[in-house]
Design a protein around this motif. Structure first.
Motif, PDB file in Angstrom:
ATOM      1  N   HIS A 104       0.966  -1.168   0.029  1.00  0.00           N
ATOM      2  CA  HIS A 104      -0.015   0.044  -0.076  1.00  0.00           C
ATOM      3  C   HIS A 104       0.934   1.402   0.097  1.00  0.00           C
ATOM      4  N   PHE A 105       2.139   1.217   0.645  1.00  0.00           N
ATOM      5  CA  PHE A 105       3.119   2.225   0.698  1.00  0.00           C
ATOM      6  C   PHE A 105       3.380   2.318  -0.997  1.00  0.00           C
ATOM      7  N   THR A 106       3.646   1.313  -1.561  1.00  0.00           N
ATOM      8  CA  THR A 106       4.138   1.494  -3.023  1.00  0.00           C
ATOM      9  C   THR A 106       3.051   2.151  -3.842  1.00  0.00           C
ATOM     10  N   ARG A 107       1.808   1.994  -3.679  1.00  0.00           N
ATOM     11  CA  ARG A 107       0.567   2.624  -4.305  1.00  0.00           C
ATOM     12  C   ARG A 107       0.573   4.048  -4.116  1.00  0.00           C
ATOM     13  N   ASN A 108       0.416   4.457  -2.779  1.00  0.00           N
ATOM     14  CA  ASN A 108       0.525   5.560  -2.282  1.00  0.00           C
ATOM     15  C   ASN A 108       1.488   6.548  -3.015  1.00  0.00           C
ATOM     16  N   VAL A 109       2.660   6.132  -2.628  1.00  0.00           N
ATOM     17  CA  VAL A 109       3.855   6.816  -2.926  1.00  0.00           C
ATOM     18  C   VAL A 109       3.964   7.124  -4.526  1.00  0.00           C
ATOM     19  N   ALA A 110       3.570   6.028  -5.221  1.00  0.00           N
ATOM     20  CA  ALA A 110       3.570   5.990  -6.589  1.00  0.00           C
ATOM     21  C   ALA A 110       2.686   7.360  -7.188  1.00  0.00           C
ATOM     22  N   LEU A 111       1.480   7.196  -6.635  1.00  0.00           N
ATOM     23  CA  LEU A 111       0.766   8.431  -6.867  1.00  0.00           C
ATOM     24  C   LEU A 111       1.098   9.738  -6.562  1.00  0.00           C
ATOM     25  N   GLU A 112       1.739   9.871  -5.295  1.00  0.00           N
ATOM     26  CA  GLU A 112       2.122  11.291  -5.004  1.00  0.00           C
ATOM     27  C   GLU A 112       3.360  11.745  -6.069  1.00  0.00           C
ATOM     28  N   LEU A 113       4.244  10.734  -6.208  1.00  0.00           N
ATOM     29  CA  LEU A 113       5.277  11.013  -6.880  1.00  0.00           C
ATOM     30  C   LEU A 113       5.275  11.018  -8.553  1.00  0.00           C
ATOM     31  N   ALA A 114       4.320  10.423  -9.163  1.00  0.00           N
ATOM     32  CA  ALA A 114       3.921  10.267 -10.563  1.00  0.00           C
ATOM     33  C   ALA A 114       4.197  11.843 -11.137  1.00  0.00           C
ATOM     34  N   PRO A 115       3.636  12.955 -10.419  1.00  0.00           N
ATOM     35  CA  PRO A 115       4.003  14.142 -11.415  1.00  0.00           C
ATOM     36  C   PRO A 115       5.212  14.805 -11.273  1.00  0.00           C
ATOM     37  N   LYS A 116       5.967  14.127 -10.375  1.00  0.00           N
ATOM     38  CA  LYS A 116       7.388  14.577 -10.181  1.00  0.00           C
ATOM     39  C   LYS A 116       8.419  13.834 -11.212  1.00  0.00           C
ATOM     40  N   GLY A 117       7.634  12.678 -11.987  1.00  0.00           N
ATOM     41  CA  GLY A 117       8.397  12.012 -12.675  1.00  0.00           C
ATOM     42  C   GLY A 117       9.138  10.655 -12.229  1.00  0.00           C
ATOM     43  N   VAL A 118       8.748  10.270 -10.910  1.00  0.00           N
ATOM     44  CA  VAL A 118       9.419   9.245 -10.236  1.00  0.00           C
ATOM     45  C   VAL A 118       8.541   7.925 -10.240  1.00  0.00           C
ATOM     46  N   ARG A 119       8.886   6.851 -10.523  1.00  0.00           N
ATOM     47  CA  ARG A 119       8.144   5.707 -10.710  1.00  0.00           C
ATOM     48  C   ARG A 119       8.395   4.856  -9.503  1.00  0.00           C
ATOM     49  N   VAL A 120       7.374   4.361  -8.768  1.00  0.00           N
ATOM     50  CA  VAL A 120       7.495   3.502  -7.565  1.00  0.00           C
ATOM     51  C   VAL A 120       6.827   2.113  -7.828  1.00  0.00           C
ATOM     52  N   ASN A 121       7.341   0.806  -7.658  1.00  0.00           N
ATOM     53  CA  ASN A 121       6.749  -0.329  -7.995  1.00  0.00           C
ATOM     54  C   ASN A 121       7.157  -1.301  -6.959  1.00  0.00           C
ATOM     55  N   SER A 122       6.320  -2.495  -6.834  1.00  0.00           N
ATOM     56  CA  SER A 122       6.925  -3.491  -5.951  1.00  0.00           C
ATOM     57  C   SER A 122       6.784  -4.787  -6.824  1.00  0.00           C
ATOM     58  N   VAL A 123       8.229  -5.621  -6.478  1.00  0.00           N
ATOM     59  CA  VAL A 123       8.255  -6.960  -7.046  1.00  0.00           C
ATOM     60  C   VAL A 123       7.907  -7.710  -6.030  1.00  0.00           C
ATOM     61  N   SER A 124       7.026  -8.858  -6.040  1.00  0.00           N
ATOM     62  CA  SER A 124       6.366  -9.822  -5.028  1.00  0.00           C
ATOM     63  C   SER A 124       6.942 -11.085  -5.162  1.00  0.00           C
ATOM     64  N   PRO A 125       7.997 -11.649  -4.641  1.00  0.00           N
ATOM     65  CA  PRO A 125       8.323 -12.776  -4.768  1.00  0.00           C
ATOM     66  C   PRO A 125       7.502 -14.061  -3.813  1.00  0.00           C
ATOM     67  N   GLY A 126       7.577 -15.084  -4.685  1.00  0.00           N
ATOM     68  CA  GLY A 126       6.938 -16.259  -3.847  1.00  0.00           C
ATOM     69  C   GLY A 126       8.143 -17.008  -3.082  1.00  0.00           C
ATOM     70  N   VAL A 127       8.089 -18.543  -2.877  1.00  0.00           N
ATOM     71  CA  VAL A 127       9.169 -19.054  -2.496  1.00  0.00           C
ATOM     72  C   VAL A 127      10.227 -18.986  -3.326  1.00  0.00           C
ATOM     73  N   THR A 128      11.469 -18.450  -2.653  1.00  0.00           N
ATOM     74  CA  THR A 128      12.654 -18.067  -3.328  1.00  0.00           C
ATOM     75  C   THR A 128      13.830 -18.662  -2.624  1.00  0.00           C
ATOM     76  N   VAL A 129      14.844 -19.424  -3.322  1.00  0.00           N
ATOM     77  CA  VAL A 129      15.785 -20.269  -2.574  1.00  0.00           C
ATOM     78  C   VAL A 129      16.730 -18.978  -2.095  1.00  0.00           C
ATOM     79  N   SER A 130      16.941 -18.851  -0.751  1.00  0.00           N
ATOM     80  CA  SER A 130      17.935 -17.868  -0.178  1.00  0.00           C
ATOM     81  C   SER A 130      18.074 -18.305   1.308  1.00  0.00           C
ATOM     82  N   GLU A 131      18.610 -17.499   2.329  1.00  0.00           N
ATOM     83  CA  GLU A 131      18.847 -17.823   3.699  1.00  0.00           C
ATOM     84  C   GLU A 131      17.688 -17.617   4.501  1.00  0.00           C
ATOM     85  N   PHE A 132      16.779 -16.694   3.896  1.00  0.00           N
ATOM     86  CA  PHE A 132      15.839 -16.123   4.470  1.00  0.00           C
ATOM     87  C   PHE A 132      14.963 -17.089   5.683  1.00  0.00           C
ATOM     88  N   VAL A 133      14.630 -18.223   5.101  1.00  0.00           N
ATOM     89  CA  VAL A 133      13.753 -19.117   5.830  1.00  0.00           C
ATOM     90  C   VAL A 133      14.762 -19.863   7.190  1.00  0.00           C
TER      91      VAL A 133
END
Length: 265
Positions: A165-194
């Protein structure tokens, strides 16, 4: 489709392992000047060295805890002092925990939100002026856990839902300034996190991955490179009119559910 980040300055948080490491290495291979942030100095410097070997550009390693104001402020200041600009901010640093509402671990809750939400909010705010100046963009690393229901890691999906939701709100706020804001949403990803969150052995983690892969329609977990490639695509001019998007890279996991398990950062 060619990607070229020559002359661009990219800041990657949580760069010492997992998705952050893969993202840093790919940006380095594409010619970016890198500011890399992590808490583990040894691993961070190893990633920086690996990035340097790819194109001969020396990254700026910053050892900092983004769950603290001091760490956030240090990161923003050292990046801008060193490079004088910023083109891409990749908010990847995150922690998780194993707890439920019945266990009520407020210390764990506070740590997750301090790093996964507050740290992102604070760092982004400090760097927005530089991103407006460069007409740059922000890529937040979220998780499919933000929109799926599971038992066992309650603060983490809550934090990732807030990040979306932060992504969507800040994207709207900064769009007129020429700044894009997006999220990449991983699923199960091989890493040390778990393994960090659950204290699993290597054998237990392999068994967990095999079990989780049965829930993935495409039959396998993501690799860090899979997420990194999407981050680069979204950060590039090939996505110049994409903003406020939450882009899943999960092999279709979101269609099946994740059960009583963590996704991977």
């Amino acid at each position: 489709m060619n990607f070229d980040f020559t002359g661009k300055v990219v800041l990657v948080t949580g760069a010492s392992a997992g998705i952050g490491e893969s993202t840093a290495l790919l940006f380095a291979a594409l010619g970016a000047k890198l500011s890399l942030v992590g808490r583990n100095e040894g691993k961070l410097r190893a990633v920086a060295a690996a990035c340097h070997k790819l194109r001969g550009l020396q990254p700026l390693p910053i050892v900092a805890d983004l769950g603290t104001d001091e760490g956030v402020e240090k990161t923003a200041k050292e990046t801008l002092d060193h490079f004088g600009r910023l083109d891409v901010l990749v908010n990847n640093a995150a922690v998780g925990c194993r707890t439920t509402i019945q266990q009520l671990d407020m210390k764990a809750f506070d740590e997750v939100f301090r790093i996964d939400v507050r740290g992102v909010y604070h760092l982004t705010g400090l760097l927005v002026p530089a991103l407006i100046e460069s007409k740059g963009n922000i890529v937040n690393i979220s998780s499919v856990a933000a929109t799926m229901v599971s038992v066992g890691s309650l603060p983490y999906p809550m934090a990732k839902a807030a990040l979306d939701h932060f992504t969507r709100n800040v994207a709207l706020e900064l769009a007129p300034k020429g700044v894009r804001v997006n999220s990449v949403s991983p699923g199960v990803t091989v890493s040390e996190f778990v393994t960090r969150v659950t204290n699993q052995s290597e054998e237990q983690y392999r068994e967990w991955l095999a079990q989780m892969s049965k829930n993935v329609p495409m039959g396998e977990p993501c690799l860090g490179d899979d997420i990194a490639k999407m981050v680069v695509h979204i950060a590039s001019e090939h996505s110049r009119l994409v903003t406020g998007a939450i882009i899943e890279v999960d092999g279709g996991l979101r269609f099946r559910g994740i059960g009583n398990a963590l996704t991977d950062q």
